[in-house]
Design a protein around this motif. Sequence first.
Motif, PDB file in Angstrom:
ATOM      1  N   SER A   1       0.816  -1.216   0.000  1.00  0.00           N
ATOM      2  CA  SER A   1       0.000   0.000   0.000  1.00  0.00           C
ATOM      3  C   SER A   1       0.847   1.263   0.000  1.00  0.00           C
ATOM      4  CB  SER A   1      -0.854   0.001   1.257  1.00  0.00           C
ATOM      5  OG  SER A   1       0.013  -0.126   2.360  1.00  0.00           O
TER       6      SER A   1
ATOM      7  N   GLY B   1      -1.517   0.974   9.813  1.00  0.00           N
ATOM      8  CA  GLY B   1      -0.156   0.623  10.212  1.00  0.00           C
ATOM      9  C   GLY B   1       0.748   1.836  10.284  1.00  0.00           C
ATOM     10  N   SER B   2       1.347   2.172   9.166  1.00  0.00           N
ATOM     11  CA  SER B   2       2.358   3.235   9.138  1.00  0.00           C
ATOM     12  C   SER B   2       1.843   4.565   9.699  1.00  0.00           C
ATOM     13  CB  SER B   2       2.836   3.456   7.697  1.00  0.00           C
ATOM     14  OG  SER B   2       3.300   2.234   7.168  1.00  0.00           O
TER      15      SER B   2
ATOM     16  N   SER C   1      -2.376  -1.886  13.340  1.00  0.00           N
ATOM     17  CA  SER C   1      -1.472  -3.004  13.078  1.00  0.00           C
ATOM     18  C   SER C   1      -0.060  -2.536  13.397  1.00  0.00           C
ATOM     19  CB  SER C   1      -1.607  -3.388  11.603  1.00  0.00           C
ATOM     20  OG  SER C   1      -0.566  -4.229  11.210  1.00  0.00           O
TER      21      SER C   1
ATOM     22  N   ASP D   1       4.011  -3.209  13.626  1.00  0.00           N
ATOM     23  CA  ASP D   1       5.081  -4.019  13.030  1.00  0.00           C
ATOM     24  C   ASP D   1       6.391  -3.773  13.785  1.00  0.00           C
ATOM     25  OD1 ASP D   1       3.433  -4.995  10.920  1.00  0.00           O
ATOM     26  OD2 ASP D   1       3.679  -3.099   9.869  1.00  0.00           O
TER      27      ASP D   1
ATOM     28  N   ASP E   1       7.653 -13.451  12.360  1.00  0.00           N
ATOM     29  CA  ASP E   1       6.814 -13.669  11.175  1.00  0.00           C
ATOM     30  C   ASP E   1       7.321 -14.836  10.326  1.00  0.00           C
ATOM     31  OD1 ASP E   1       4.872 -12.934   9.064  1.00  0.00           O
ATOM     32  OD2 ASP E   1       6.676 -12.307   7.966  1.00  0.00           O
TER      33      ASP E   1
ATOM     34  N   SER F   1       1.878 -13.420  14.163  1.00  0.00           N
ATOM     35  CA  SER F   1       3.232 -13.790  13.722  1.00  0.00           C
ATOM     36  C   SER F   1       3.838 -14.963  14.489  1.00  0.00           C
ATOM     37  CB  SER F   1       4.212 -12.609  13.827  1.00  0.00           C
ATOM     38  OG  SER F   1       3.753 -11.516  13.074  1.00  0.00           O
TER      39      SER F   1
END
Length: 596
Positions: free
Chosen positions: A325, A388-389, A438, A440, A509, A535
């Motif tokens: 994305s 997320g980001s 989300s 990470d 992951d 994960s």
Amino acid sequence: MLYLLDYGAGNVRSLANSIRKLGYDFEWVRHPDDLKKASKLLFPGVGAFGQALTSLRTQGYAEPLKEYIASGRPYMGICIGMQALFESSSEAPGIQGLAVLPGRVERFDSEKKTVPHMGWNRARPVRKSAEAYGLPVSGGGGEAEEEHAESRRHFYFVHSYRVAFDPQLHSSCALSTTQYGNEVYLSAVQQGNVFATQFHPEKSGRAGLDVLRAWLELPGGPSERAAAAAAQPDDWLLSPTQAAIPRKKDGLTKRIVACLDVRSNDAGDLVVTKGESYDVREKATTSGASSSSGGDVRNLGKPVDLALRYYLSGADEVTFLNITSFRSSALRDQPMLRMTELAAASIFVPLTIGGGIKDTVDPDGTGRSAKEVAEAYFRAGADKVSIGSEAVSAVEGLLASLPEGEYDPAKAPKTALTGGTGIEQISRNYGAQAVVVSIDPRRVYLSEGEEVPAAHAWSLVSSAEGQRWWYACTTKGGRETRDVDVVQLARGVELLGAGELLVNSIDADGQGKGFDRDLIELVRRYTSVPVIASSGAGKAAHFEEIFSPAPRREGWKQGSVEAALAAGIFHRGEVAIDEVKEACEGAGLVVRREHD
Ligand code: 1PR
């Protein structure tokens, strides 16, 4: 003719899809006069009580709706469509409900449990007539039959307000009750021609479709069958007073989530892929020897086909993540929107869509807010969006507002909550339950004698073997590491309005060695919204482990989480969803079983 009342508050696509799936046709109510033509009426009621009732009144629906109900024609309400039937709600003081049923809607007590109540819980029939509405009263005696009946009593709930079950007040309308924490509340009501559920049948797998089908099969027009059922004096399965007594444990299940990482492959087709530590390319081979990555994108199948398989085999939720994305604007990313529409047409459990939920600018210069992007996915049939980001950037904004030496974004001054972030906007408009963040994170190992940065001390972990690390958050699928740790991120997004945390681990992951328990416990300790562990799942026992409360450090909260997600083992057919549920059941955990 069946009519659906959509007063414009949100996503009713899934309900429309499930009605079509059951072979029924319907019309949308476009004008209050349409209610005169309806022989059956379904009111999904999305959003909040105050907003729903105010919209009904300002659009002129409230009186025609009451007249419709008084005429004896079948009415089915879902969620707010059920709450609207009561007198009032503490969610919107001063706003009157339709007052068709007695009682007040009130907020769950959040002292000892997370609110909203989100997930699969058991609807316990309290009257024999529940059977006629698709809620099995008894399986018929045999063990297998009882199990089958039990599998049809789990439904998907997502709400912060409920009508507490009052044995006197609700003796003529309670059809089923549900227990969350130690609160017993009405999960289905039926009185004469009025039937309503607090749960979402359109999101409750086959059990939900059974409930919808049962109601759709009722004759239209004034319903004698329903009225007769309501009038039966000996209809109660157990006395109302007994039904109001909470059991030792509620029926909320642990959720098993199937995740599909989606991207276009080199040929331009949207495929499900899966990597190890976020590397999704095949190992490139040079002269027969395998070298570093750089080969083709791994193709594990078509997104909707795989997702459908998981739904049919009992996944409690399905998550799609658009993992590239960061390259393009989500609104123009038609394959993801189309994919969501197709998935929502045949999958009747909650769908989460992630990747690219952020402010974007179209090529013609038109700005699209994160809220607009999310809206497009909700309209396509998503129930939640995952961010997320952008969540990392939003928390960086909070951290920048803190005084020197303060590192907890939850202590950000009110002025830092600008209302401008995607999380805040989507949460305000669609509710916190629709916003998943989300995360990470990646481990940052410390060498001997090296100090953890003061700002990140709370995400420091020491292993029994003497290794020490903290968890730094990343963006763009692990491509950039930022100066925000996992605890800061989790606490910051909770303050901004996230309703759930999807906790991935770049280190774990695709490794199949189990979830990173240190990481999950860390997030659990410092936050109170539901957590999805992600994960590293490699076998069914890994789920049982992550769900089992086993605090490893003094003072830490119980390590159990609300949901656990896996990708690789499901895609490669190494472990079936049923196997996971069996293992959890074996460990005494409550899970939902999909029935045939
Ligand atoms: O930053 O808001 O656009 O969202 C991008 C989303 O895409 C994020 O949710 C991010 O986690 C995800 N993502 C980006 N790159 C990758 C990648 O793999 N290269 N996937 C990626 C993340 C992690 C999990 C995975 C579990 C379980 N995938 O979702 O499914 O680790 O896997 P396993 O059971 O096989 O161990 P934005």
